[in-house]
Structure formats: C-alpha cells, structure tokens
Design an enzyme around this catalytic site. Structure first.
Site, PDB file in Angstrom:
ATOM      1  N   HIS A   1      -9.735   4.294  -0.393  1.00  0.00           N
ATOM      2  CA  HIS A   1      -9.070   4.755   0.437  1.00  0.00           C
ATOM      3  C   HIS A   1      -9.300   5.807   2.139  1.00  0.00           C
ATOM      4  CE1 HIS A   1      -4.759   3.854  -0.845  1.00  0.00           C
ATOM      5  NE2 HIS A   1      -5.922   3.441  -1.336  1.00  0.00           N
ATOM      6  N   GLY A   2      -8.929   5.913   2.957  1.00  0.00           N
ATOM      7  CA  GLY A   2      -9.089   5.918   4.025  1.00  0.00           C
ATOM      8  C   GLY A   2     -10.845   5.630   4.655  1.00  0.00           C
ATOM      9  N   GLY A   3     -11.033   4.366   4.440  1.00  0.00           N
ATOM     10  CA  GLY A   3     -12.803   3.585   5.120  1.00  0.00           C
ATOM     11  C   GLY A   3     -12.363   3.769   6.520  1.00  0.00           C
TER      12      GLY A   3
ATOM     13  N   ASN B   1     -10.236   0.542   1.427  1.00  0.00           N
ATOM     14  CA  ASN B   1      -8.790   0.669   2.917  1.00  0.00           C
ATOM     15  C   ASN B   1      -9.171   0.240   4.096  1.00  0.00           C
ATOM     16  OD1 ASN B   1      -7.513   0.189   0.583  1.00  0.00           O
ATOM     17  ND2 ASN B   1      -5.894   1.526   0.813  1.00  0.00           N
TER      18      ASN B   1
ATOM     19  N   ASP C   1       0.406  -1.323   0.292  1.00  0.00           N
ATOM     20  CA  ASP C   1       0.162   0.165   0.050  1.00  0.00           C
ATOM     21  C   ASP C   1       1.038   1.581  -0.212  1.00  0.00           C
ATOM     22  OD1 ASP C   1      -2.482   1.567   0.602  1.00  0.00           O
ATOM     23  OD2 ASP C   1      -2.033   1.699   2.260  1.00  0.00           O
ATOM     24  N   HIS C   2       0.269   2.379  -0.764  1.00  0.00           N
ATOM     25  CA  HIS C   2       1.508   3.180  -0.886  1.00  0.00           C
ATOM     26  C   HIS C   2       2.924   2.892  -0.790  1.00  0.00           C
ATOM     27  CE1 HIS C   2      -2.153   6.212  -0.306  1.00  0.00           C
ATOM     28  NE2 HIS C   2      -2.500   4.897   0.960  1.00  0.00           N
TER      29      HIS C   2
ATOM     30  N   THR D   1      -7.039   2.272  10.108  1.00  0.00           N
ATOM     31  CA  THR D   1      -7.181   2.958  11.786  1.00  0.00           C
ATOM     32  C   THR D   1      -8.139   1.891  12.364  1.00  0.00           C
ATOM     33  OG1 THR D   1      -6.623   5.229  10.811  1.00  0.00           O
ATOM     34  CG2 THR D   1      -6.984   4.807  12.758  1.00  0.00           C
TER      35      THR D   1
ATOM     36  N   GLU E   1      -2.890   6.323  -7.386  1.00  0.00           N
ATOM     37  CA  GLU E   1      -4.214   7.436  -7.469  1.00  0.00           C
ATOM     38  C   GLU E   1      -3.950   8.685  -7.701  1.00  0.00           C
ATOM     39  OE1 GLU E   1      -4.078   7.595  -2.854  1.00  0.00           O
ATOM     40  OE2 GLU E   1      -4.595   9.957  -3.240  1.00  0.00           O
TER      41      GLU E   1
HETATM   42  P1  13P Z   1      -7.702   4.753   7.594  1.00  0.00           P
HETATM   43  O1  13P Z   1      -6.766   4.386   8.233  1.00  0.00           O
HETATM   44  O2  13P Z   1      -8.866   5.880   7.316  1.00  0.00           O
HETATM   45  O3  13P Z   1      -8.747   2.805   7.631  1.00  0.00           O
HETATM   46  O4  13P Z   1      -7.267   4.019   5.385  1.00  0.00           O
HETATM   47  C1  13P Z   1      -6.876   3.463   5.366  1.00  0.00           C
HETATM   48  C2  13P Z   1      -5.887   3.188   4.027  1.00  0.00           C
HETATM   49  O5  13P Z   1      -6.537   3.905   3.365  1.00  0.00           O
HETATM   50  C3  13P Z   1      -5.397   2.894   3.934  1.00  0.00           C
HETATM   51  O6  13P Z   1      -4.298   2.931   2.887  1.00  0.00           O
END
Ligand code: 13P
Length: 280
Positions: free
Chosen positions: A205-207, A227, A81-82, A230, A133
C-alpha cells in the site's frame, strides 16, 4: 474482461512482476486507467476504498467499475479497498467486485484473524478473493487519520497465513498512504523475511512517492499488487490545472478530457515501472 484478482496475482508470481491497483473516484479516472492498460496490453486492478464512498457512492461507481472492466480488452479485476464494515463489503460483493479487502490492521492479531475469516466466508459464494492487512501502513487512505507505521512482524504473517488462507496480504514495511514528507526507507529486511517464510502474494500500500527502484525491488521480493491512489488524484488535478493555464479548456468536455489524460499518464508510468506491460 472482468477477472478475479487471484488469477492476476498467480500470473504475477509466475512472471515475477507486480500488478498495479489503481484507485479511482469517477468515470474519467476509470477510462484513463483502462486506456493505459489497453495501450500497454497490461492486466490491472481498479479499486475504491470505503472511506471514499462519501464522494463516490458505491451503488453508483461500483457498477460503473464492473461494466468498464467487462468491456476492457485486457484483464481487469475490480477490488474493494480498505473495507471496514461487513455492510459495505457485502454490497461490493453483490455488485460484482471480484475481490475485497478487510482492513483489520487496527485490531490485535487474533481478532484480525477472526474477522478476516468471517469476510472470507462471505466472499466464498461469490468466488471473490480476499486481501487482509497486518501491521499498520502509515496514514489512512484519505489522509483523515494519522496512523503510525507499525512494521509487520514476519512470524505474525506466518500465523495469519496458516489461520486464514487469505488470498493476498498487505504488509507494513515503512510505507504510508499519501505523499511522503521525505523519501521512504522501506524495510527490505522485513520484506525478504516475510517472502521467505510465507507463500501468500504480498501487497504494497502507499505506492505514491516510492521510487521506481524500490518498486522494482519490491516486485521481485514477493510484492504482487501495488496500490496507487494519491498519485492518480494529484496527476489528474495537475493535468487539469495545466490545461487551464495553457488555455486548453474551452468548455466542460475539454475539462473531462484533461481528467482522463491525467489518469492515463499516471497509470502508464506505473505500469511500465511495475513491468506489467505485455502481460495481459
Ligand atoms: P497512496 O495514496 O499513497 O498511493 O496509497 C494508495 C493505497 O495504498 C490505497 O490503499
């Protein structure tokens, strides 16, 4: 079994659901996520981001993730990832990751396209899939950078698709990494337009913190990979804390069990929301 992310995303397109991509930091999280996937008969993706390698070195956790995927009773893709550097992306490919992300979201579009194409060429001999992305998802994977949200321009998505042929495309629609300060208002107008004019499976992303209704709406509007990072880390920590408070930790192995349990519960919740159960 270890599978290619491309296959999982193609199946998700046919079945109109999204596959959960769970970030992991140690063996306990890997075991917890796979336990949930096996119990629910769900395909999943295990991932780790380049910024997390300080805590979990790739040469140690990478082979562990691949081995766990190979031994799983359900299809598991292993994703980097990333990815920021060619060095680490190459290392992940060598270890056997079945997909890598190149994050060129901070670059201008043409440079992002150029560098993504270099990564696609690198991944080809391994048969690995590539995610890129465009636009900027807010924050950074480990919270170390305060990146502003910059929503994807639909016409950029078309150009990117035509000039790279990337396997999965992460877009920015008001989503951000980490815990949201207030419930995010996702730009479904942008998502609908991108879905209408492109064919590439899209990635959210940022689920963490997105509502179940929004997850479902995204999964029916072109998002095929979601994804979650957190939420897993928080759930593991909270489960361990509660176990201590309840007097359930009598030694190290109880602590280990609580970590597995936290990752398992979190993955289970998300797999059910995403509708990936019984899709293995
Ligand atoms: P969160 O930490 O908000 O779940 O995001 C996960 C993410 O997008 C990892 O690439």
């Amino acid at each position: 079994m270890l599978v290619n992310m491309k296959t999982l995303l193609a199946d998700a397109e046919k079945g109109n659901y999204a596959v959960g991509s769970f970030s992991v930091a140690n063996m306990e999280m890997v075991l917890g996520v796979i336990k949930a996937a096996e119990e629910l008969n769900a395909p999943i993706i295990l991932q780790i981001a380049e910024v997390r390698l300080k805590q979990s070195p790739l040469e140690v956790i990478g082979p562990l993730m691949v081995a766990a995927a190979k031994n799983a009773k359900v299809p598991v893709a292993v994703h980097f990832d990333h990815g920021k550097t060619i060095e680490k992306i190459s290392q992940a490919l060598e270890i056997g990751f079945t997909s890598v992300m190149f994050d060129g979201s901070h670059l201008d579009l043409d440079e992002n396209i150029r560098q993504t194409n270099i990564v696609i060429q690198k991944a080809k001999p391994y048969g690995a899939a590539v995610e890129a992305e465009i636009g900027c998802v807010g924050g950074s994977e480990d919270g170390s950078e305060d990146i502003a949200i910059n929503c994807t321009k639909p016409e950029d998505a078309v150009k990117f698709e035509n000039e790279t042929g990337v396997d999965a495309l992460a877009i920015a629609i008001g989503n951000a990494h980490g815990n949201y300060k207030s419930t995010p208002k996702l730009r479904f107008d942008i998502l609908e337009e991108v879905e209408r004019i492109t064919k590439t499976p899209l990635v959210l992303h940022g689920g963490t913190g997105i509502t179940p209704d929004d997850f479902v709406r995204c999964s029916k509007t072109g998002i095929k990979k979601i994804n979650i990072a957190t939420a897993t880390f928080d759930r593991v920590e909270a489960t361990v804390r509660a176990a201590y408070q309840n007097g359930e930790i009598g030694g190290y192995y109880d602590l280990q069990g609580a970590e597995v349990e936290g990752a398992y519960q979190n993955a289970k919740t998300h797999i059910l929301i995403f509708g990936t159960d019984n899709k293995a």
